[in-house]
Structure formats: structure tokens, C-alpha cells
Write an enzyme that holds these catalytic residues in place. Sequence first.
Site, PDB file in Angstrom:
ATOM      1  CG  HIS A   5       5.488  -4.352  -2.958  1.00 50.84           C
ATOM      2  ND1 HIS A   5       6.759  -4.807  -2.939  1.00 50.84           N
ATOM      3  CD2 HIS A   5       4.769  -5.337  -3.306  1.00 50.84           C
ATOM      4  CE1 HIS A   5       6.781  -6.215  -2.700  1.00 50.84           C
ATOM      5  NE2 HIS A   5       5.482  -6.491  -2.804  1.00 50.84           N
TER       6      HIS A   5
ATOM      7  CB  SER B 116       6.142  -9.768  -3.358  1.00 46.45           C
ATOM      8  OG  SER B 116       5.272  -9.250  -2.442  1.00 46.45           O
TER       9      SER B 116
ATOM     10  CG  ASP C 241       9.033  -2.121  -2.341  1.00 43.31           C
ATOM     11  OD1 ASP C 241       8.036  -2.068  -1.790  1.00 43.31           O
ATOM     12  OD2 ASP C 241       9.251  -3.439  -2.822  1.00 43.31           O
TER      13      ASP C 241
END
Lengths: 383, 383
Positions: B354, B156, B321
Site C-alpha cells: 500500500h 489511500s 497493495d
Amino acid sequence: MNPACLNLVEKQFFTFGEPPHELVLESGERLGPVTLAYETLGTLTPDKGNAILVVHALTGDSHVAGCYTTEDARPGWWEIMVGPGKAIDTERYFVICANVLGGCMGSTGPSSLNPVTGKPYGVSFPLVTIGDMVTAQKALIDHLGISRLLAVVGGSVGGMQVLAWCARYPEMVRAAIPLATTPRHSAQSIAFNEVARQAIMADPHWQGGDYYGQAKPDLGLAVARMIGHITYLSNESMRQKFGRQLKSRDALSFHFDAGFEVESYLRYQGNKFVERFDANSFLYLTKAADYFDLDDYAAGGLAVPFKDSRTSFLVVAFTSDWLYPTEQSRALVQLLKRNGLDVSFCEIQSDWGHDAFLLPSERLHALVAAFLSRIFREESSDV
Amino acid sequence: MNPACLNLVEKQFFTFGEPPHELVLESGERLGPVTLAYETLGTLTPDKGNAILVVHALTGDSHVAGCYTTEDARPGWWEIMVGPGKAIDTERYFVICANVLGGCMGSTGPSSLNPVTGKPYGVSFPLVTIGDMVTAQKALIDHLGISRLLAVVGGSVGGMQVLAWCARYPEMVRAAIPLATTPRHSAQSIAFNEVARQAIMADPHWQGGDYYGQAKPDLGLAVARMIGHITYLSNESMRQKFGRQLKSRDALSFHFDAGFEVESYLRYQGNKFVERFDANSFLYLTKAADYFDLDDYAAGGLAVPFKDSRTSFLVVAFTSDWLYPTEQSRALVQLLKRNGLDVSFCEIQSDWGHDAFLLPSERLHALVAAFLSRIFREESSDV
């Protein structure tokens, strides 16, 4: 002068449910009197067979098309779809649109005066459902002397009302056009609405819903609207509209002002919205949308919605709508087909996300025009 | 006792940039002194060739794995990935993890005391970038006497730091594992962050960022966190986890309490978060993520990032995601391949959105373990 301003309309009011004949809500609570603000366009034929009810989405109102005065700068919210010679042709059809129960644009809602206390209801207003909105609309249609609607048309939360109409009063709906809608909210849709509600309730000006006559929870409502706006657009439409474009042509500003165009756009949308909308209505209407589940709307207590229906359907979804994705419309179409109904389904290619149903689309307009023409022709030849 | 609690770690602090040798930020501003909180696991080999820097995501911290005491109820945030015998094997590698610059878990950030005023910086803290975070991490790595990292690993916003490391200091990074990340935020990602920031700044307790020692903007920060949480999960994972399940087994409650499980979950996540995180840090770190654009991080002023790099890459994306969709990782892979780099790419099938990079995944763990083993073996045979 805007040429649309030749098509003048007037906001009218219909009140019913005076005690002791209150509207009985799905929750079991009673509400009355109830006022609906509504507008009409076109002329009702003597046989009353050309009436189309348009139902609005979450934050819409009765002002579907036309203008209030010839000086009016902005026509109604679906001017591109409704009017003389348009897909919903007011030279042929009589169009009715009412602000929903629980709304804040003339219909009874949390900002209305509670006749018992003489003060605005606030959160003492009972929680209303999509079915309650439809029950109120039916009272208006009865009042207008219309026994059967040629069509009920609406997108998004309006589409839920279309479905509730068809399930509740199948004999009253000849045809239905649910656009960009869903038979029920996913957990993700509920989640977005819940965060929006939390943003409003976190604003100290909300004061437990009792803010009328005082400072309003504008900051919370603006955040709620911004969250909504992200879900109405698609990733692709945001890329096309804004990308990573900066507001100034210069470099990054290195502070918290709106630096990217998309930030500026969202702030503008949030601030504009609070001028016209009531925060409590936002709470009630999002909750009604979350509660809606088509399975609960079986007509006459039947286990299966639409079991004895003869309504014709045009179901339309948009490829980039990620709030109510096409698969949710497909699930609806399968349900309708299992009940042997006449269903047309179209998934329109669009980059514009959930908002696509409100935007110009030759495809959508041609589909709606042709579908309504066919229904109208079939009805006329029956007579 | 949690077996992980045998793996004890200690939070350490490294301070640098004492005036007049302040850290020069990308904005041109100077910041100093700067403290980084960091933790290490495993043992650095005499040749210092086994060091792996793990960089954390938006709201993480230096506590990547292990426990502070044997009584500790919760080990670090990536315990499943880092530890003895795990994919990032602390019996073989020396693992370093530091809280980011701008954070609130021991590193210098807006809640730190400004030595000039003796008060917390608040929004007088300069806006820091992903590149600034990496510059600060490099100072720590230099301080530890490590001239080259075996690998930099992160997911991320941590993945952005991995990319900035590789672009800025290619000679210092033998291998890189950017997970579930993006070379730059889309307009939609910026939009979500902006609404989250607006929710914080709309909270009157925020007080222009000057709330330390007083009531904190907890309600705004909770809303911000809830928005984030929706983007970390997938539509499908929310369906599986919550669907339309109600909190009570009874019918709809017809009020605004959390009726659906998903509402209750979000409120819980929001409330839990405010106990551990500083609202101003949330503003700064989201802004840093929005500002990140890999194109700006060309090493040594070269027009193309990675032009003279020899770093090996393992890029991993997850199918569900939607915050940083796979196509963004693919764009990264294409850029790396155009520069002739050694790149492995894997899109892992996952329903968990995610957040998948933080969750147990045999596939992910096997990929990371094998990739690191290969790099370590290649390096060892070079010696």
C-alpha cells in the site's frame, strides 16, 4: 443432550523430569518437573500399532474430541474430525492429544507454580520451542509404551509440531499430516505476533508478567486475540460473513461503539478468549511459533531434515489461507520430495482462510480418512 | 543543506464557521469555528486555473513538500512528487494541501480547544466523515477565490477525499487522481482499524479520551500504529526488507526483546509515531475511513455518483497493495466508465504494498506528470 456427549473422555496428567533429571530445553535451560495434560480416545491395540498423536494449534488444548460429562454442552475442538466413524476413527485408532508445554490448560507453563519459589513462574519461565514441545510429547508417548506412532496430525502451529516430530524422531513416525502450516514464519507472520505481544505487554495489568492472583491483562490479551482473528479469516470470508453490515438496522451511529458487525464479532472473540487463556502463555507460544524454522530441526544433527526418513506425508493447504499461504506448503513438499519421501499434497479450495482446517470440509475429511486407512492397511499387512 | 530546503513554505490557517454559521456535519451536528492548517506552493495564475489540491492520507498533514526553514532537516511527506520540475510541478501549478478536519496538525480536531468549555474536545468532538473533510476543504478553496480546481490528488484515505470531492462538487473538479484507494472499506480493513482503536482505548492513559495535559495513551497508540504498518507493507516487501533476519548477528536470544529485525522496526515505528500524533485523532480519522462509502456520496442527491460529472480521472493501483487491492480500484473504474467519464487506469507492478504510492516510482511520476500536462494543455487551449 448432545450426541457427542456419549463419547466420554477424561483429562489425565503425566509428570516427568523431576530434578535432577529435568527436561533440557533447546535454549540450554533445564525445566522440571514437567506435567503434560492429555486425553485419549479409542483403544490401543495389543501391538500398540494404532496410536495417532493429534497436536493442537496455538491456543488449543488436550480436549480434542468427546465430552467430559454427559451434560457437557461443548465437545472438543476437533469433534468434526475425531470420533467413532470419523476421519480419525476412534473405533480403529487410539488417539492421544496433549496440551503443549508452555500452555495453560493443564500442562506446565508460565502460569504453573515454580517449585523452587512456590510462586507462578511468570516470565521467569524459560522460553520453550516447538522442538521442546515435541520432546515433552515424546516423553509421554514413551510413558504410554508406544514405540512408533501410526501418525502425527496437526494444523497451523500444530503442523509445525508435526514437522518437528518427523525431523527429530523419524523412526517413530509412520505417517504425518501437517495441515495449513509452514516450515517457518514469514516476516509478516512474525510481525503480527509481535504486535499481539506488544498489546499484552502494553497493558499495565501485565506487570512484567507477574499478575497472578491480581487483575489480569485482559484488555491487552483481547486486542492480541483480535489481531490473531483477522489473520485466521480470509478477506473473502469476512466479506461473506460481515461485509459492511451494521449491527443495528438503522444508519451509522456516529460514535465509537461497535457499529459494524465485524467490530462486534472481534470484540466478542477478544472478550471470550480472555476467560480461558493466560496472557503469558500467549507470549510464550507465539514466540515459539516465530522461532520455529524447519531447517533447525535436522534429525540427529544431519544437515538436511528428513534425510533418512521413511515417513509418509499428507500435506494440505487451503487456497485462501494468507497467514500460511499455499506456496509455503509447496516449499515443504519440494523439500520432502527431494528426500525421496512418499508425499501426497492437496490444496483445498476454500474461502475460509487459515481457519479452514478446523471447519467442516468433505474434501479434507475424505483425504485424511483415506490416507490413514492406507497407512493402517499397509502396516497391518506388514505384520 | 538539503537542496529541498530552498523551496520554503509556510503553514497558514483559515478559520470559518463562527457561530451561528457553524459547519453542518453529515451526522447533523454543528461544529464551529473550524480552523484548517494549510500550505501552498507555486503561484496562482491570474485566471486561477492552475490550482491543484493535494489531500493527505490517514496520518499526514499540510506539509506536502518544501521546508519551513533553510535549516529544516526533513522536507514534506510527498517531496518526491511535488516541487519545481516534479510530476506535480510547482513552477506550473499552484498546489494547496490542508490538514484534514479531525486531524492534529493545526486543523480543528479532538485535541483542539472547545470554545464553549475552554477545554480540549476529546471524544465530545463530533464524529466527522470524509465528506465533512471535503466540505471544510471547499470552504478553504472558496476562501482562496478558486472556483474550479485543475485537479484533486491523493492516495489511500486521501483518495477517498478525492472521490468525495468529485461526487459532491463535480463542477469544481476538472481532473482527479485517486491513488491506492478504495470506494469503500472491506470488512477486513474495518477489522484492522477496529483492533487499532481497541488498542488505544484499552490503554488506561486514554481515560475515555480525556488525557490532555496528562500522560498520553502512547503504548496503545504505538500498538495501533504497528498494526497499521503491517497493512501498509506487503508480505514480499517485508520478506525483502527483513525476512527472518535477527537483530544481533548471534543466535536466537530466547527472551522477549525484539530479536527479529522486523520486530525492532515495528517497535521503532510505533514509538516514533506517538511523538507526532494524537491518539483521539487516530480514532476519529480511522472511523471516518471506515464510514466512507462512495455510494453515499451521490452529488446533489442523485442516485448514482458521477452521473453528471465531466471530471477526467487517472486511477492508479499497485499490484502488492493488499489493504486496498487492485480489484477495488477496478470496481471504481467500472463505475466511472458506466457514467461515460474519461478514465485512465493503471495497475503499477510494485513489491512495496500500500505504501507504494508514497515511494519513488518512475512509472507513477510519469503517469501523473503526463496526465496533468494533458489536462492543463486542454484547459489552456479552451481559454
